[in-house]
Design a protein around this motif. Sequence first.
Motif, mmCIF file in Angstrom:
data_model
loop_
_atom_site.group_PDB
_atom_site.id
_atom_site.type_symbol
_atom_site.label_atom_id
_atom_site.label_comp_id
_atom_site.label_asym_id
_atom_site.label_seq_id
_atom_site.Cartn_x
_atom_site.Cartn_y
_atom_site.Cartn_z
ATOM 1 N N UNK A 17 81.611 133.149 92.614
ATOM 2 C CA UNK A 17 80.313 132.474 92.463
ATOM 3 C C UNK A 17 79.982 132.162 91.005
ATOM 4 N N UNK A 18 80.612 132.877 90.078
ATOM 5 C CA UNK A 18 80.343 132.535 88.676
ATOM 6 C C UNK A 18 81.391 131.551 88.144
ATOM 7 N N UNK A 19 82.151 130.977 89.053
ATOM 8 C CA UNK A 19 83.026 129.859 88.676
ATOM 9 C C UNK A 19 84.305 130.259 87.983
ATOM 10 N N UNK A 20 84.715 131.524 88.131
ATOM 11 C CA UNK A 20 85.954 131.963 87.459
ATOM 12 C C UNK A 20 87.201 131.717 88.291
ATOM 13 N N UNK A 37 81.966 138.037 92.729
ATOM 14 C CA UNK A 37 81.421 137.799 91.388
ATOM 15 C C UNK A 37 82.196 136.668 90.697
ATOM 16 N N UNK A 38 83.517 136.780 90.731
ATOM 17 C CA UNK A 38 84.345 135.784 90.038
ATOM 18 C C UNK A 38 84.200 134.409 90.677
ATOM 19 N N UNK A 94 73.769 138.413 97.072
ATOM 20 C CA UNK A 94 75.108 137.885 96.785
ATOM 21 C C UNK A 94 75.104 137.057 95.498
ATOM 22 N N UNK A 95 74.017 136.289 95.284
ATOM 23 C CA UNK A 95 74.022 135.387 94.128
ATOM 24 C C UNK A 95 73.479 136.017 92.847
ATOM 25 N N UNK A 96 72.861 137.184 92.958
ATOM 26 C CA UNK A 96 72.404 137.817 91.710
ATOM 27 C C UNK A 96 73.214 139.068 91.392
ATOM 28 N N UNK A 97 73.655 139.762 92.419
ATOM 29 C CA UNK A 97 74.346 141.019 92.150
ATOM 30 C C UNK A 97 75.350 141.348 93.256
ATOM 31 N N UNK A 98 76.412 140.549 93.344
ATOM 32 C CA UNK A 98 77.388 140.820 94.407
ATOM 33 C C UNK A 98 78.094 142.156 94.180
ATOM 34 N N UNK A 106 75.164 126.126 94.902
ATOM 35 C CA UNK A 106 73.718 126.040 94.713
ATOM 36 C C UNK A 106 73.020 125.777 96.034
#
Lengths: 262, 225
Positions: A257-260, A254-255, A244-248, A213
């Motif tokens: 920054x979305x915590x995967x 993607x994985x 990067x934070x809305x549409x990498x 964040x």
Amino acid sequence: MIDNNHINLKTKISVENFNLFYGKFQALDNISIDIPSNQITAIIGPSGCGKSTFIRSFNRMNELIPTVRTEGRIILDGKDIFEIDPVELRKQVGMVFQRPNPFPKSIFENIAFGPRAHGIRDRRILEEIVEKSLRQAVLWDEVKDSLTKSGLALSGGQQQRLCIARALAVEPEVILMDEPASALDPVATLKIEELIEQLKEKYTIVIVTHNMQQAARASDFTLFFNMAENRAGYLVESGKTTDIFTNPKNELTEQYISGRFG
Amino acid sequence: MARELFERKIKQIQDEILLLGSMVEQATLDSVTSFKNRDIEAARALIEDDQNINDKRFAIENAILILLATQQPLAHDLRQLAAMLLVANELERMGDYAKGVANNTIRLGINDLPIPYRDIEKMGELAVSMLHRSLSAFINEDISQAVAIPREDDAVDDLFNKCYRTIVNGMIANPATIDDASLLLWVVHNLERLADRVVNICERTIFIKSGEMMEMDGTDDELEA
């Protein structure tokens, strides 16, 4: 994949095919990226992916470790940093660390230390530098009446701003920040982020952060590093922070920054 | 994969959106039936039931806001939640169109008019079918369906134009019916707008999957029933 889509901006630091080894272990693998001038560039990525090692390369701090070997080039304002005297380079490229580390001296002496080391002796000039630096670090109003007090007596957030003021005192061009707010409470963290935003007018800022964040809030560009199977860090994707934070573009980004993973 | 709780919550919101969609589909079909049967009681019940649609929309919105505040979604997750917020709003507005049809049924009373019932019914069926499939495509992030469904809007527009012409011709032939016949224009307008909003759902499906904001239908002028 490298997408230098900020290519229109003036480049401050250009990294070309950079590799770094600790003995036989390769810590950074073939990194090429342009760091734009007067912007905030955040570096994110899982632990151990070489983020800190990467920014420490910008002022050759890794050379203090005997087994370190590098390949490739890092160009600062058109000059190869490996051809610049390290003391001069570190004056141009300052650093702020994770934990505030003021010297066990007065607030005044913390700031005056660097300029003195670079040969400034005139008390009046030093006073001017101390005030200017503390003002830039948005700390002056809080400490102007207690400059003789120990830097260690300040709160954590104030100590970190003192360290930023100390870095500014030698008039650097680039400021490297390694997790500058990770030891601070949320209010002190936001103060540091606001300060960083103000500083970019005069300085180029590169910040390593674990806090996604924070990278999203406080930076203009983001580099995502990952670790390969051989544990070497590599650059996965770079671009505008908003992209990067809305549409990498890369699935790994993607994985992450979305915590995967990470 | 990490974030099981988060993914479970997303799934719950998806289920709620499908439920809201089915409420709107039913309301639309019922509104056309009550119009066709000139069933004022059924129309009144539909207007009352619209509150359930509004309540469901706010419940979904609240659930999404809580996830945004507590889970800090990014990238695909963020686009998906933002799109669901918009789709919940679209569905609520579609519910208002069904309510608008019911309102006009009541205002029309039992006055005798030449009404193109069959075409109005067809419009309702087509729009509801588009809506149903667009929500499946939305949840499954099915780009090919999301691209294909908006093309069907042309058939709804054709029916609208046909009904419009019939209604206006009736007005010209018998100017005494203008007041009542203008209510019919609102009915067909509402059904036509409902299909337009289906196109918006398809646009959001493409946005979730690709991050691209694509305008699939330029006509977005709005009139209120």
